[in-house]
Design an enzyme around this catalytic site. Structure first.
Site, short mmCIF file in Angstrom:
data_model
loop_
_atom_site.label_atom_id
_atom_site.label_comp_id
_atom_site.label_asym_id
_atom_site.label_seq_id
_atom_site.Cartn_x
_atom_site.Cartn_y
_atom_site.Cartn_z
N HIS A 27 -7.10 -4.79 3.00
CA HIS A 27 -7.32 -3.88 1.88
C HIS A 27 -7.37 -2.44 2.38
O HIS A 27 -7.67 -2.19 3.56
CB HIS A 27 -8.62 -4.21 1.14
CG HIS A 27 -8.66 -5.58 0.56
ND1 HIS A 27 -8.19 -5.88 -0.70
CD2 HIS A 27 -9.08 -6.76 1.09
CE1 HIS A 27 -8.33 -7.17 -0.94
NE2 HIS A 27 -8.88 -7.72 0.13
N HIS A 28 -7.08 -1.53 1.49
CA HIS A 28 -7.11 -0.10 1.85
C HIS A 28 -8.50 0.46 1.58
O HIS A 28 -9.06 0.28 0.51
CB HIS A 28 -6.07 0.67 1.04
CG HIS A 28 -5.96 2.11 1.45
ND1 HIS A 28 -5.11 2.52 2.45
CD2 HIS A 28 -6.59 3.22 1.01
CE1 HIS A 28 -5.22 3.83 2.61
NE2 HIS A 28 -6.12 4.28 1.73
N CYS A 87 -12.07 5.52 4.89
CA CYS A 87 -11.38 5.65 6.18
C CYS A 87 -9.92 6.05 6.01
O CYS A 87 -9.28 6.48 6.98
CB CYS A 87 -11.46 4.34 6.95
SG CYS A 87 -13.14 3.81 7.34
N CYS A 90 -0.44 3.87 2.80
CA CYS A 90 -0.07 3.60 4.19
C CYS A 90 1.39 3.20 4.34
O CYS A 90 1.89 3.09 5.47
CB CYS A 90 -0.97 2.49 4.76
SG CYS A 90 -2.72 2.90 4.78
N CYS A 124 -15.94 0.94 8.64
CA CYS A 124 -15.48 -0.22 7.88
C CYS A 124 -15.84 -1.50 8.64
O CYS A 124 -15.63 -1.59 9.85
CB CYS A 124 -13.96 -0.15 7.68
SG CYS A 124 -13.49 0.41 6.05
N SER A 173 -10.74 3.67 1.02
CA SER A 173 -10.58 5.05 0.60
C SER A 173 -11.40 5.99 1.47
O SER A 173 -11.07 7.18 1.60
CB SER A 173 -11.01 5.21 -0.87
OG SER A 173 -12.35 4.80 -1.04
N CYS A 205 0.85 -1.19 0.00
CA CYS A 205 0.00 0.00 0.00
C CYS A 205 0.89 1.24 0.00
O CYS A 205 1.58 1.52 0.99
CB CYS A 205 -0.93 0.01 1.22
SG CYS A 205 -2.00 1.46 1.30
N CYS A 251 -5.52 1.01 5.94
CA CYS A 251 -5.60 -0.39 5.57
C CYS A 251 -6.34 -1.14 6.67
O CYS A 251 -5.99 -1.02 7.86
CB CYS A 251 -4.21 -0.97 5.36
SG CYS A 251 -3.46 -0.53 3.77
N CYS A 268 -19.40 0.25 5.22
CA CYS A 268 -20.86 0.31 5.32
C CYS A 268 -21.32 1.74 5.63
O CYS A 268 -21.01 2.26 6.70
CB CYS A 268 -21.35 -0.64 6.40
SG CYS A 268 -23.15 -0.68 6.56
#
Length: 313
Positions: A89-90, A94, A80, A111, A92, A77, A97, A105
């Site tokens: 996964h990263h 928040c 990060c 997240c 976007s 990443c 990662c 949500c």
């Protein structure tokens, strides 16, 4: 009295699960996945992707990672500045990662990942039960409304509105809850459903599945008495997971390992593999002699992912 007890019990559990889902911070990778200062400086100076991958492979050789990008590169990443653990996964939204990220949500403004996935499932379940209870208790008055047996008061419009709202939410939440129950049984995240993780032998959307029972324990823990409570009991640390394994004869495994050359990832470098951690062995304690299985022959389902992520793999 029974109605009041059931109503308030389901309401309290619904609010508790919703609170935990919202205010539980997404888990991020530990510092061991960050590049050292020297490696970071060297990585930023390099302009060739091959040289950058060489630096990442050297840094990842002692990390418990089993997956790569679709192009067989180390998952890194740039935002990060860390090597992504498996299933990380990263996000976007928040801008971090997230370990075992499922999706971002908007309904909980958070997240959903390793740290709060159990809370999210319980939130859906108790929402479902709450809506079902409301719709079931109002149903008799709803029937009286249509048969003109309900007194001609303003309350009949409240009954009509309450029943339709509870029924619509029940139907919509039921589909979402059923889908996530299926994901738990398969040990997949929403992201992995649309984009299968890539192992040394290729993409395998069932790569982390250990069987329905063990998949369930991985999310809810070993203590069944805590399964219905919104307290964290998930197994593992979120940074490494046991992969889908099969029992093999030790002698056959030795012969096959001697006859088959090690597969490489990238510039003819074997992808680093590490023994299972203590948390992983808890799931595999009843089994013996495990090795990673071959790739699935299934095509990965394509389509746009309705999650707010920004990483490439």
């Amino acid at each position: 009295v029974v109605y009041l007890v059931v109503f308030h019990l389901s309401f309290v559990m619904f609010v508790w699960s919703y609170w935990k889902t919202i205010f539980t911070s997404p888990a991020s990778p530990s510092n061991e996945f960050c590049l050292s200062k020297a490696d970071k400086e060297q990585y930023e100076k390099e302009e060739r992707p091959e040289s950058q991958q060489e630096i990442l492979r050297r840094a990842a050789k002692d990390l418990p990672i089993y997956t790569t990008t679709a192009s067989r590169a180390i998952r890194y990443c740039d935002r990060c500045q860390l090597i992504k653990p498996d299933r990380c996964h990263h996000c976007s939204a928040c801008d971090i990662c997230v370990l075992k990220m499922d999706h971002h949500c908007p309904w909980v403004n958070n997240c959903v990942g390793f740290s709060n996935y159990k809370f999210f499932l319980l939130f859906l379940m108790y929402s479902l039960l709450y809506c079902l209870f409301v719709a079931a208790t109002v149903l008799q008055y709803f029937i009286k409304f249509w048969t003109n047996e309900l007194p001609d008061t303003h309350a009949k419009f409240h009954v009509l509105f309450l029943f339709f709202v509870a029924a619509m939410f029940f139907i919509s939440i039921l589909s979402l809850f059923s889908y996530h129950c299926w994901l738990v049984g398969k040990n997949r995240s929403t992201i992995e459903t649309f984009r299968a993780p890539t192992f040394r032998n290729g993409p395998d959307k069932n790569g982390f599945s250990l069987g329905c029972s063990k998949n369930l324990r991985e999310v809810f823990g070993d203590e069944k008495k805590y399964w219905l409570l919104p307290i964290f009991t998930s197994l593992g640390d979120g940074c490494n997971f046991p992969t889908r394994l099969v029992i093999m004869d030790p002698e056959q495994l030795t012969v096959s390992s001697q006859n088959e050359p090690a597969k490489s990832s990238g510039a003819n470098q074997p992808f680093p593999t590490r023994p299972l951690s203590e948390s992983q062995n808890r799931l595999l304690a009843s089994d013996s002699q495990w090795v990673e299985s071959g790739p699935e022959e299934e095509n990965v389902k394509s389509g746009s992912l309705h999650c707010n992520t920004s990483d490439d793999s």
